[in-house]
Design a protein around this motif. Structure first.
Motif, mmCIF file in Angstrom:
data_model
loop_
_atom_site.group_PDB
_atom_site.id
_atom_site.type_symbol
_atom_site.label_atom_id
_atom_site.label_comp_id
_atom_site.label_asym_id
_atom_site.label_seq_id
_atom_site.Cartn_x
_atom_site.Cartn_y
_atom_site.Cartn_z
ATOM 1 N N ARG A 165 0.810 -1.212 0.000
ATOM 2 C CA ARG A 165 0.000 0.000 0.000
ATOM 3 C C ARG A 165 0.847 1.268 0.000
ATOM 4 O O ARG A 165 0.368 2.338 -0.404
ATOM 5 C CB ARG A 165 -0.950 -0.003 1.193
ATOM 6 N N GLU A 166 2.083 1.199 0.438
ATOM 7 C CA GLU A 166 2.982 2.348 0.336
ATOM 8 C C GLU A 166 3.584 2.481 -1.052
ATOM 9 O O GLU A 166 3.818 3.581 -1.538
ATOM 10 C CB GLU A 166 4.110 2.223 1.374
ATOM 11 N N LEU A 167 3.821 1.350 -1.702
ATOM 12 C CA LEU A 167 4.515 1.380 -2.995
ATOM 13 C C LEU A 167 3.577 1.594 -4.176
ATOM 14 O O LEU A 167 3.983 2.179 -5.185
ATOM 15 C CB LEU A 167 5.276 0.064 -3.192
ATOM 16 N N ILE A 168 2.341 1.119 -4.092
ATOM 17 C CA ILE A 168 1.428 1.210 -5.242
ATOM 18 C C ILE A 168 1.220 2.654 -5.703
ATOM 19 O O ILE A 168 1.401 2.958 -6.889
ATOM 20 C CB ILE A 168 0.086 0.518 -4.918
ATOM 21 N N PRO A 169 0.837 3.606 -4.816
ATOM 22 C CA PRO A 169 0.648 4.977 -5.313
ATOM 23 C C PRO A 169 1.939 5.621 -5.800
ATOM 24 O O PRO A 169 1.904 6.439 -6.723
ATOM 25 C CB PRO A 169 0.080 5.722 -4.095
ATOM 26 N N ILE A 170 3.066 5.253 -5.213
ATOM 27 C CA ILE A 170 4.342 5.829 -5.661
ATOM 28 C C ILE A 170 4.685 5.316 -7.053
ATOM 29 O O ILE A 170 5.117 6.081 -7.929
ATOM 30 C CB ILE A 170 5.459 5.497 -4.655
ATOM 31 N N ALA A 173 2.516 7.122 -9.488
ATOM 32 C CA ALA A 173 2.885 8.529 -9.672
ATOM 33 C C ALA A 173 4.171 8.683 -10.466
ATOM 34 O O ALA A 173 4.305 9.601 -11.284
ATOM 35 C CB ALA A 173 3.014 9.209 -8.315
ATOM 36 N N VAL A 174 5.130 7.794 -10.251
ATOM 37 C CA VAL A 174 6.417 7.897 -10.953
ATOM 38 C C VAL A 174 6.247 7.622 -12.442
ATOM 39 O O VAL A 174 6.869 8.270 -13.287
ATOM 40 C CB VAL A 174 7.432 6.922 -10.320
ATOM 41 N N GLY A 175 5.403 6.661 -12.767
ATOM 42 C CA GLY A 175 5.210 6.325 -14.170
ATOM 43 C C GLY A 175 6.308 5.413 -14.702
ATOM 44 O O GLY A 175 7.224 5.014 -13.977
ATOM 45 N N SER A 176 6.229 5.114 -15.965
ATOM 46 C CA SER A 176 7.167 4.167 -16.573
ATOM 47 C C SER A 176 8.076 4.816 -17.616
ATOM 48 O O SER A 176 8.783 4.094 -18.334
ATOM 49 C CB SER A 176 6.380 3.022 -17.235
ATOM 50 N N GLU A 177 8.084 6.151 -17.705
ATOM 51 C CA GLU A 177 8.884 6.803 -18.750
ATOM 52 C C GLU A 177 10.376 6.524 -18.577
ATOM 53 O O GLU A 177 11.085 6.199 -19.550
ATOM 54 C CB GLU A 177 8.631 8.312 -18.749
ATOM 55 N N GLU A 178 10.886 6.652 -17.337
ATOM 56 C CA GLU A 178 12.313 6.426 -17.116
ATOM 57 C C GLU A 178 12.688 4.969 -17.379
ATOM 58 O O GLU A 178 13.773 4.686 -17.905
ATOM 59 C CB GLU A 178 12.687 6.831 -15.696
ATOM 60 N N GLU A 179 11.812 4.055 -17.006
ATOM 61 C CA GLU A 179 12.091 2.642 -17.264
ATOM 62 C C GLU A 179 12.115 2.360 -18.765
ATOM 63 O O GLU A 179 12.986 1.623 -19.254
ATOM 64 C CB GLU A 179 11.032 1.776 -16.578
ATOM 65 N N GLU A 180 11.196 2.934 -19.504
ATOM 66 C CA GLU A 180 11.182 2.744 -20.958
ATOM 67 C C GLU A 180 12.430 3.344 -21.596
ATOM 68 O O GLU A 180 13.000 2.764 -22.532
ATOM 69 C CB GLU A 180 9.925 3.380 -21.539
ATOM 70 N N TRP A 190 16.775 -6.652 -15.137
ATOM 71 C CA TRP A 190 17.245 -6.491 -13.759
ATOM 72 C C TRP A 190 18.037 -5.211 -13.588
ATOM 73 O O TRP A 190 17.966 -4.558 -12.547
ATOM 74 C CB TRP A 190 18.105 -7.693 -13.362
ATOM 75 N N GLN A 191 18.821 -4.834 -14.585
ATOM 76 C CA GLN A 191 19.579 -3.585 -14.513
ATOM 77 C C GLN A 191 18.642 -2.391 -14.414
ATOM 78 O O GLN A 191 18.861 -1.468 -13.610
ATOM 79 C CB GLN A 191 20.480 -3.462 -15.742
ATOM 80 N N MET A 192 17.575 -2.406 -15.214
ATOM 81 C CA MET A 192 16.586 -1.338 -15.135
ATOM 82 C C MET A 192 15.927 -1.314 -13.760
ATOM 83 O O MET A 192 15.700 -0.252 -13.167
ATOM 84 C CB MET A 192 15.528 -1.538 -16.213
ATOM 85 N N THR A 197 14.096 1.665 -11.232
ATOM 86 C CA THR A 197 12.844 1.491 -10.488
ATOM 87 C C THR A 197 13.051 1.639 -8.995
ATOM 88 O O THR A 197 12.361 2.437 -8.339
ATOM 89 C CB THR A 197 12.228 0.113 -10.797
ATOM 90 N N LEU A 198 13.980 0.883 -8.421
ATOM 91 C CA LEU A 198 14.177 0.936 -6.975
ATOM 92 C C LEU A 198 14.586 2.322 -6.473
ATOM 93 O O LEU A 198 14.046 2.797 -5.468
ATOM 94 C CB LEU A 198 15.210 -0.111 -6.550
ATOM 95 N N PRO A 199 15.542 3.020 -7.132
ATOM 96 C CA PRO A 199 15.859 4.372 -6.642
ATOM 97 C C PRO A 199 14.670 5.323 -6.662
ATOM 98 O O PRO A 199 14.571 6.213 -5.817
ATOM 99 C CB PRO A 199 16.958 4.840 -7.608
ATOM 100 N N SER A 200 13.738 5.138 -7.598
ATOM 101 C CA SER A 200 12.609 6.061 -7.684
ATOM 102 C C SER A 200 11.559 5.797 -6.614
ATOM 103 O O SER A 200 10.736 6.671 -6.321
ATOM 104 C CB SER A 200 11.954 5.953 -9.065
#
Length: 294
Positions: A165-170, A173-180, A190-192, A197-200
């Motif tokens: 429940r803490e991670l879902i809204p984050i 909100a962060v979105g997937s643009e940086e991951e893409e 795994w590198q991504m 993902t984890l730092p965000s």
């Protein structure tokens, strides 16, 4: 109608009057003092009422040490599993659309709506020696209820929504643009995950871990039902504190309570220390990125 002089700063329209701010701050401080500081001070005062010798004697008692070990072991198992589940669930919910997505969100919230005592009773009905599954496990030498595995399962059940429940809204909100972007630049999965993902989401992840750890160490209702209250074997620290209090060993009960309080304080200090080390690095990185973009 009077107007402000050119050198006079205008008070923003959304700013509260000084009296309102002082009143709100006072109410907050009084509330914190009444419900946090004073009870914590009272716990340590009662724990040390009979002296340092009695305090340490209560903590090093074999039954107390067994309760401490079981509490730490339960938290050490429940927290990583719930964090792993929270990451997986938040990733799936925030990144994908699939049938049953809303149902998954509802199921995650079940421990919030079910009493911990009822949850413990459900485990007894499913895994007790008189239940078909529990009886089969007992025949094969696997005992769940009134043993350490049942305590771990009950703790995992009541704490598993916290990290998710803490991670879902984050994640949403962060979105997937940086991951893409990372995938386009050649990063592997795994590198991504570890570098983008984890730092965000690290602050939400850390906060979820803190909440999960605090609840795991302090859980009483569900654990009380499945433990059987076997002294020296299935009593966690909250259960052992109740036994001491019911036996009128008040100093010993407060001594163990103070240790549980210290564990909670240590968790918060670790979170605060990590924030002080990581935040300046993040600010420096953001400033460098702004300079490069300019």
């Amino acid at each position: 109608m009077s107007s402000n002089s050119p050198g006079e700063l205008k008070r923003p329209g959304t700013a509260d009057p000084p009296a309102v701010r002082i009143a709100l701050i006072t109410i907050a401080l009084v509330f914190v003092a009444l419900f946090i500081f004073i009870p914590v001070i009272a716990v340590f005062t009662e724990a040390l009422r009979k002296g340092i010798g009695a305090y340490f004697a209560a903590i090093v008692d074999p039954e107390a040490l067994a309760a401490i070990r079981l509490t730490l072991m339960t938290a050490a198992i429940a927290v990583p599993l719930n964090v792993a589940f929270g990451i997986a669930a938040s990733w799936a919910i925030a990144r994908f659309d699939f049938p049953g997505k809303q149902m998954l969100l509802t199921l995650i919230d079940i421990p919030f709506s079910v009493s911990p005592v009822i949850a413990g009773m459900l485990f007894v009905l499913l895994l007790g020696v008189r239940a078909p599954l529990g009886g089969w496990l007992a025949e094969h030498g696997i005992r769940i209820i009134f043993a350490e595995p049942g305590i771990v399962l009950a703790t995992i059940f009541v704490t598993f929504p916290l990290a998710a429940r803490e991670l879902i809204p984050i994640m949403q909100a962060v979105g997937s643009e940086e991951e893409e972007a990372a995938i386009v630049l050649g990063a592997g999965g795994w590198q991504m995950f570890f570098r983008v993902t984890l730092p965000s989401v690290k602050w939400g992840l850390l906060y979820g871990m803190v909440l999960c750890n605090a609840r795991a160490m302090g859980e009483f209702g569900a654990v009380s039902v499945v433990s059987g209250h076997i002294r020296g074997h299935t009593n966690t620290m909250p259960l052992y504190i109740e036994i001491l209090y019911n036996d009128y060993q008040f100093a010993a009960a407060f001594a163990v309570s103070s240790l549980l309080t210290l564990l909670a304080i240590a968790t918060l200090i670790a979170k605060y220390s990590l924030e002080r080390r990581v935040v300046p690095v993040k600010q420096a990185q953001e400033e460098l990125a702004v300079k490069v973009a300019a």
